[in-house]
Scaffold this active site. Structure first.
Site, PDB file in Angstrom:
ATOM      1  N   PRO A   1      56.310  35.945  20.196  1.00  0.00           N
ATOM      2  CA  PRO A   1      57.191  34.721  21.049  1.00  0.00           C
ATOM      3  C   PRO A   1      58.573  34.697  20.523  1.00  0.00           C
ATOM      4  CG  PRO A   1      55.417  33.623  19.974  1.00  0.00           C
ATOM      5  CD  PRO A   1      55.589  35.079  19.418  1.00  0.00           C
ATOM      6  N   GLU A   2      59.578  35.115  21.514  1.00  0.00           N
ATOM      7  CA  GLU A   2      61.052  35.209  21.236  1.00  0.00           C
ATOM      8  C   GLU A   2      61.424  33.859  21.949  1.00  0.00           C
ATOM      9  OE1 GLU A   2      62.781  39.159  21.563  1.00  0.00           O
ATOM     10  OE2 GLU A   2      60.679  40.079  21.078  1.00  0.00           O
TER      11      GLU A   2
END
Length: 289
Positions: A2-3
């Site tokens: 997850p960015e």
DNA sequence: AGGGCACCTCGGGCGC
DNA sequence: TGCGCCCGAGGTGCCC
């Protein structure tokens, strides 16, 4: 994994799904997730009776604002939130459950157990670890070309590790760094101090455009990333280099290569992202031979 | 300061 | 073909 785009997608979904809900009690089955307070029992006890007001984001961190508390949550690699009816079977790798007074519950799942949660009094979270050392939000108005260059342009570090460092610009991870550097036509091993003015403009634009378009698409689903409503992000279909090693470059047709830069798997087009040789003409010697 | 590793589990790939 | 082992996946913190 997850960015910024994935965390922003989770934030929006959670805001819709759990905003306004009152926590009756909290169950922690993997103590190491809870970083503050030190005792998971104290964490659970503190949250009981509080109502979620909104869900914010700072970099890759979620900030769950309650009446009188702030829960700071980082998903690290594979952390996931889901909203369930309390009767639904609890899936494997569920580590924290927030039981609401309406029969629903928010569950935190994390196969690799890397995620973290910190609990603060309002106003304390932004001035304490882990949020106090974070850099500029790349999609905020404060992220200008001038601010970007002021922060990093003089540094002698390779540009990819520099962009992954959350102390300067937040939100970029391995996927979107590779995408932004490809879009800007900059090799990840260039050191920041060697970038010329037009390259800074291209990199700045590429970071904004890549992250912005990924947010619009709901993030990327590389493995099994699912947002709080169980919907898959779609940006993985727009990735230009990440995971496309041995494919033809969409821009020039050269073969995309995968290397290691700063210990991270790195995808580049050797033609679109040339790495100037230390002595100027790296390929001349090969041809002369 | 920057490189390397630890943190963890799963799944894919490879070797036998 | 099947089983088992090893390694890679990557965000961050810590150590040197």
């Amino acid at each position: 994994m997850p960015e910024l785009p994935e965390v922003e997608t989770v934030r929006r979904t959670l805001n819709e799904l759990v905003g306004g809900k009152r926590i009756e009690r909290v169950t922690v089955t993997l103590p190491r997730i809870i970083q503050r307070p030190a005792e998971p029992e104290a964490f659970a006890a503190a949250l009981a009776g509080h109502t979620i007001q909104s869900v914010e984001r700072r970099g890759k961190f979620l900030r769950i604002l309650l009446d009188g508390l702030v829960l700071v949550s980082h998903l690290r690699m594979e952390g996931r939130y889901g909203v369930y009816n309390q009767d639904e079977p609890v899936e494997l790798h569920t580590h924290v459950r927030f039981h609401f007074d309406d029969g629903m519950e928010l569950r935190y799942k994390d196969v690799r157990q890397f995620g973290t949660m910190h609990l603060f009094a309002p106003g304390e979270d932004l001035t304490h670890a882990p949020l106090n050392k974070l850099g500029i939000e790349p999609l905020a108005d404060t992220f200008t070309l001038q601010a970007f260059k002021r922060e990093v342009a003089h540094r002698t570090t390779k540009i990819k590790p520099l962009l992954l460092n959350q102390a300067y610009v937040v939100g970029l991870g391995n996927i979107y760094v590779d995408e932004a550097l490809f879009t800007a036509g900059i090799h990840p091993e260039r050191t920041a101090d060697t970038l010329r003015a037009p390259e800074w403009v291209r990199l700045y634009d590429a970071i904004r455009a890549t992250l912005g378009r990924a947010v619009d698409a709901g993030g990327s689903s590389i493995k099994s990333y699912v947002n709080g409503q169980g919907e898959m992000g779609m940006f993985q279909h727009q990735l230009l280099v990440y995971g496309r090693d041995d494919d033809a470059c969409s821009r020039c047709g050269a073969t995309i290569v995968k290397t290691v830069v700063g210990g991270r798997g790195t995808h580049t087009c050797p033609a679109c992202q040339p790495l100037p040789g230390k002595r100027g003409r790296p390929k001349a010697g090969l041809r002369a031979k």
